[in-house]
Enzyme design. Structure first.
Site, short mmCIF file in Angstrom:
data_model
loop_
_atom_site.label_atom_id
_atom_site.label_comp_id
_atom_site.label_asym_id
_atom_site.label_seq_id
_atom_site.Cartn_x
_atom_site.Cartn_y
_atom_site.Cartn_z
N PRO A 11 47.86 41.46 20.87
CA PRO A 11 46.73 40.93 20.10
C PRO A 11 47.33 40.19 18.64
CG PRO A 11 46.62 43.43 19.91
CD PRO A 11 47.70 42.87 20.99
N ASN A 12 46.44 39.22 18.30
CA ASN A 12 46.78 38.22 17.00
C ASN A 12 48.05 37.95 17.00
OD1 ASN A 12 44.35 39.40 15.76
ND2 ASN A 12 45.52 41.56 15.86
N ARG A 19 49.46 33.39 10.32
CA ARG A 19 48.98 34.65 10.01
C ARG A 19 50.03 35.50 9.20
NH1 ARG A 19 49.78 40.03 14.24
NH2 ARG A 19 48.76 41.34 13.02
N TYR A 24 55.18 38.03 8.86
CA TYR A 24 55.32 37.80 10.24
C TYR A 24 56.15 36.18 10.46
CZ TYR A 24 52.10 41.29 11.27
OH TYR A 24 51.45 42.54 11.30
N ASN A 76 56.14 42.77 22.62
CA ASN A 76 55.73 42.94 21.35
C ASN A 76 54.14 43.49 21.68
OD1 ASN A 76 54.78 43.49 18.60
ND2 ASN A 76 55.68 41.43 18.00
N ALA A 79 49.44 45.47 17.34
CA ALA A 79 48.91 46.66 17.08
C ALA A 79 48.50 47.76 18.43
CB ALA A 79 47.38 46.57 16.63
N GLU A 100 61.41 46.98 23.11
CA GLU A 100 60.19 46.81 22.36
C GLU A 100 60.54 46.11 20.79
OE1 GLU A 100 58.76 50.58 20.94
OE2 GLU A 100 57.68 49.93 19.30
N HIS A 102 59.32 44.07 17.28
CA HIS A 102 58.32 43.79 16.22
C HIS A 102 59.06 42.74 15.14
CE1 HIS A 102 55.81 46.81 17.69
NE2 HIS A 102 57.00 47.85 17.73
N ARG A 109 56.17 49.86 6.26
CA ARG A 109 54.67 49.33 6.11
C ARG A 109 53.96 50.69 6.08
NH1 ARG A 109 53.37 44.51 10.00
NH2 ARG A 109 51.68 44.60 8.38
C1 DQA Z 1 53.83 43.86 14.87
C2 DQA Z 1 53.59 45.00 13.93
C3 DQA Z 1 52.40 45.55 14.17
O1 DQA Z 1 52.17 46.91 13.43
C4 DQA Z 1 51.33 44.62 13.85
O2 DQA Z 1 49.88 45.35 14.26
C5 DQA Z 1 51.38 43.48 14.67
C6 DQA Z 1 52.67 42.91 14.78
C7 DQA Z 1 55.05 43.10 14.39
O3 DQA Z 1 55.58 42.06 15.24
O4 DQA Z 1 55.51 43.30 13.44
O5 DQA Z 1 50.20 42.77 15.35
O6 DQA Z 1 54.13 44.38 16.03
#
Ligand code: DQA
Length: 149
Positions: A11-12, A19, A24, A76, A79, A100, A102, A109
């Site tokens: 998501p997002n 964003r 990011y 990835n 959240a 995985e 990020h 964080r």
């Molecule tokens: C994320 C880190 C997560 O905590 C966050 O909710 C994201 C992006 C990252 O790529 O740094 O949406 O996965």
């Protein structure tokens, strides 16, 4: 049989580029996926990308991956990393190795980002290296698949 790699973004991440660019970066998801596709094409592997903001859709995509004989997954979970036992169960069921990823260094964080439902199942975790983390993960997958074929 050609090797198949599946890239899943949660998501997002469809908002990458605009964003929180300080966290990011400024690359869009389309740009990241294009860079991955180029590298995969050069290595002659099939790469499929999928993004969803919905937990159930990500689970359904992982179920589909079982039937497609996916060799490796780059994910990835965004959240959902910190919340989703359901996606964890789905990825563990397809039995393909995964990395995985990020973009941000989640350990620098908020405390709630320090927990992952995926890391203990993953071949490895790349975090904090920005969009290039996806390319490093793909390099690893290619190397790992070459070794086992
Ligand atoms: C994320 C880190 C997560 O905590 C966050 O909710 C994201 C992006 C990252 O790529 O740094 O949406 O996965």
């Amino acid at each position: 049989m050609s090797l198949r790699i599946l890239v899943i973004n949660g998501p997002n991440l469809n908002l990458l580029g605009t964003r929180e660019p300080q966290t990011y970066g400024s690359k869009t998801l389309a740009q990241i996926e294009q860079a991955l596709a180029q590298k995969a094409a050069a290595a002659k592997v099939t790469l499929t990308c999928f993004q969803s903001n919905y937990e159930g859709e990500i689970i359904a995509r992982l179920h589909q991956a079982r039937d497609e004989q996916i060799s490796f997954v780059l994910i990835n979970p965004a959240a959902f990393t910190h919340t989703s036992i359901a996606i964890r169960d789905a990825i563990s069921e397809i039995r393909a190795p995964f990395v995985e990823i990020h973009l941000s260094n989640v350990h620098r964080r908020e405390a709630f980002r320090h927990t992952s439902y995926f890391s203990d199942l993953a071949e490895g975790v790349i975090c904090g290296l920005g969009w290039r983390g996806y390319l490093y993960a793909l390099d690893f997958a290619l190397e790992r698949l070459r070794r086992s074929n």
